[in-house]
Motif scaffolding. Structure first.
Motif, PDB file in Angstrom:
ATOM      1  N   MET A  34      33.208  29.509  49.574  1.00 18.47           N
ATOM      2  CA  MET A  34      33.440  30.559  50.570  1.00 18.47           C
ATOM      3  C   MET A  34      33.809  31.863  49.870  1.00 18.47           C
ATOM      4  SD  MET A  34      36.211  30.699  53.719  1.00 18.47           S
ATOM      5  CE  MET A  34      35.389  29.382  54.592  1.00 18.47           C
ATOM      6  N   SER A  35      33.236  32.966  50.336  1.00 20.83           N
ATOM      7  CA  SER A  35      33.538  34.263  49.739  1.00 20.83           C
ATOM      8  C   SER A  35      34.967  34.659  50.028  1.00 20.83           C
ATOM      9  CB  SER A  35      32.588  35.325  50.311  1.00 20.83           C
ATOM     10  OG  SER A  35      31.251  34.996  50.050  1.00 20.83           O
ATOM     11  N   SER A  36      35.603  35.299  49.042  1.00 20.26           N
ATOM     12  CA  SER A  36      36.957  35.794  49.228  1.00 20.26           C
ATOM     13  C   SER A  36      36.906  37.206  49.778  1.00 20.26           C
ATOM     14  CB  SER A  36      37.709  35.758  47.889  1.00 20.26           C
ATOM     15  OG  SER A  36      37.088  36.624  46.968  1.00 20.26           O
ATOM     16  N   GLU A  80      34.327  40.211  48.968  1.00 19.56           N
ATOM     17  CA  GLU A  80      33.119  39.615  48.417  1.00 19.56           C
ATOM     18  C   GLU A  80      32.139  39.321  49.544  1.00 19.56           C
ATOM     19  OE1 GLU A  80      34.036  36.060  46.275  1.00 19.56           O
ATOM     20  OE2 GLU A  80      34.391  37.116  44.397  1.00 19.56           O
ATOM     21  N   SER A 133      28.727  36.721  50.177  1.00 18.44           N
ATOM     22  CA  SER A 133      28.011  35.600  49.586  1.00 18.44           C
ATOM     23  C   SER A 133      26.518  35.910  49.497  1.00 18.44           C
ATOM     24  CB  SER A 133      28.203  34.344  50.437  1.00 18.44           C
ATOM     25  OG  SER A 133      27.543  34.490  51.690  1.00 18.44           O
ATOM     26  N   GLU A 175      24.222  34.016  50.467  1.00 20.23           N
ATOM     27  CA  GLU A 175      23.642  33.563  51.730  1.00 20.23           C
ATOM     28  C   GLU A 175      23.714  34.644  52.808  1.00 20.23           C
ATOM     29  OE1 GLU A 175      25.032  30.089  49.370  1.00 20.23           O
ATOM     30  OE2 GLU A 175      25.969  31.966  50.018  1.00 20.23           O
ATOM     31  N   LYS A 176      24.799  35.399  52.802  1.00 16.57           N
ATOM     32  CA  LYS A 176      24.939  36.473  53.788  1.00 16.57           C
ATOM     33  C   LYS A 176      24.139  37.706  53.383  1.00 16.57           C
ATOM     34  CE  LYS A 176      28.388  39.121  56.383  1.00 16.57           C
ATOM     35  NZ  LYS A 176      29.842  39.343  56.618  1.00 16.57           N
ATOM     36  N   GLU A 214      29.272  37.814  45.453  1.00 12.31           N
ATOM     37  CA  GLU A 214      29.912  36.602  44.940  1.00 12.31           C
ATOM     38  C   GLU A 214      28.999  35.926  43.911  1.00 12.31           C
ATOM     39  OE1 GLU A 214      31.570  32.328  46.704  1.00 12.31           O
ATOM     40  OE2 GLU A 214      30.276  33.610  47.910  1.00 12.31           O
ATOM     41  N   GLY A 215      29.528  35.685  42.728  1.00 10.22           N
ATOM     42  CA  GLY A 215      28.754  35.034  41.679  1.00 10.22           C
ATOM     43  C   GLY A 215      27.831  35.974  40.931  1.00 10.22           C
ATOM     44  N   GLY A 251      24.654  34.144  40.152  1.00  8.70           N
ATOM     45  CA  GLY A 251      24.744  33.298  41.337  1.00  8.70           C
ATOM     46  C   GLY A 251      23.548  33.478  42.252  1.00  8.70           C
ATOM     47  N   TRP A 252      23.071  34.717  42.365  1.00  9.99           N
ATOM     48  CA  TRP A 252      21.889  34.998  43.187  1.00  9.99           C
ATOM     49  C   TRP A 252      20.682  34.242  42.639  1.00  9.99           C
ATOM     50  CZ3 TRP A 252      20.983  37.871  47.619  1.00  9.99           C
ATOM     51  CH2 TRP A 252      19.664  38.202  47.898  1.00  9.99           C
TER      52      TRP A 252
END
Length: 273
Positions: free
Chosen positions: A1-3, A6, A8, A10-11, A92-93, A97-98
């Motif tokens: 979960m994004s903090s 941040e 994500s 996915e979003k 995030e990441g 991460g992407w």
């Protein structure tokens, strides 16, 4: 979960390609970028140390900052952007991460050289119908939101390209950005820019059918052809037509992405009494 602060992958992928996508800013250092020289679609590289110099060039009130792993560089730049009144989040990441998530990424080598203002400049034939509106839409939504498009007489396209540093597209000549076999220029760009997602491939089929008189390729192709020809009659100015066409392709893209299974029935079926 994004903090907090941040977003994500996915979003973010749901925002990419839409008119409401925030400014996407890649602040990876050269070493990290060279290890994977691709970009989140629609993002632009910036030097993290010079944020105070380029912040005024941002034309959005929101931004997402992308670094290698979503750590200190992106957090620092995002904090500076918020200082200047821009709502800024960190991916995030980071780009790593992407990429690990399998999301589309644009090869930097496919993007033409930018001008002194940081924009890619493109040139094509005047009086556009389908491909010459669809391709600018794809570029502005997924490659360079600030891309400049020049519409000129067919005989002048290559000369203008040479003299003004513009990249020709969709002309009857052996260039990179034009029809290839049965594929139209939009097909070629989707592939070359690393954007072969299911929604864009679906849209590419519709564009190809409308642009190459193969209306049987997709049931929606005749509708796109009709709307495109209508726009060409409504606007004498090619750039005004392009702006109107952006909304048309925004709608087709969202249908391709989110609404292909939705139907509309009228009158509604009568309920049994």
């Amino acid at each position: 979960m994004s903090s907090l602060l941040e977003i994500s992958p996915e979003k973010l992928v749901r925002l990419v390609g839409t008119p409401k996508c925030p400014a996407l800013i890649d602040v990876r250092i050269d070493e990290d970028f060279d290890a994977d020289p691709r970009l989140v679609p629609g993002s632009m590289r910036r030097e993290y140390r010079n944020v105070q110099e380029w912040v005024a060039e941002l034309d959005r009130d929101a931004a997402v900052v992308i670094c290698h792993r979503g750590k200190k560089f992106s957090y620092g730049v995002a904090a500076w952007l918020r200082h200047y009144g821009i709502a800024a989040d960190v991916l995030e990441g980071g780009f790593e991460g992407w990429a690990e998530g399998g999301y589309p990424a644009v090869p930097a080598s496919a993007i033409p050289k930018r001008d002194a203002s940081g924009h890619t400049v493109w040139v094509t034939r005047a009086r556009p119908k389908i491909d010459r509106i669809a391709c600018p839409w794809l570029i502005r939504r997924f490659v360079d939101p600030q891309a400049v498009f020049l519409y000129v007489s067919p005989s002048e396209v290559e000369v203008v390209g040479e003299r003004f540093g513009a990249t020709p597209f969709d002309i009857d000549a052996p260039i990179r950005w034009s029809h290839e076999g049965e594929l139209c220029t939009f097909d070629v760009m989707v592939e070359e820019f690393g954007l072969s997602t299911e929604p864009l491939q679906r849209l590419a089929t519709i564009v190809r059918g409308a642009d190459t008189a193969r209306l049987d390729l997709a049931p929606e192709a005749p509708g796109l052809l009709a709307a495109s020809l209508g726009l060409s009659r409504m606007y004498a100015d090619d750039l005004e037509q392009l702006e109107a066409g952006m909304l048309l392709y925004d709608a087709f893209y969202r249908w391709c992405r989110d609404a292909t299974n939705e139907t509309h029935i009228w009158p509604s079926p009568k309920k049994d009494s």
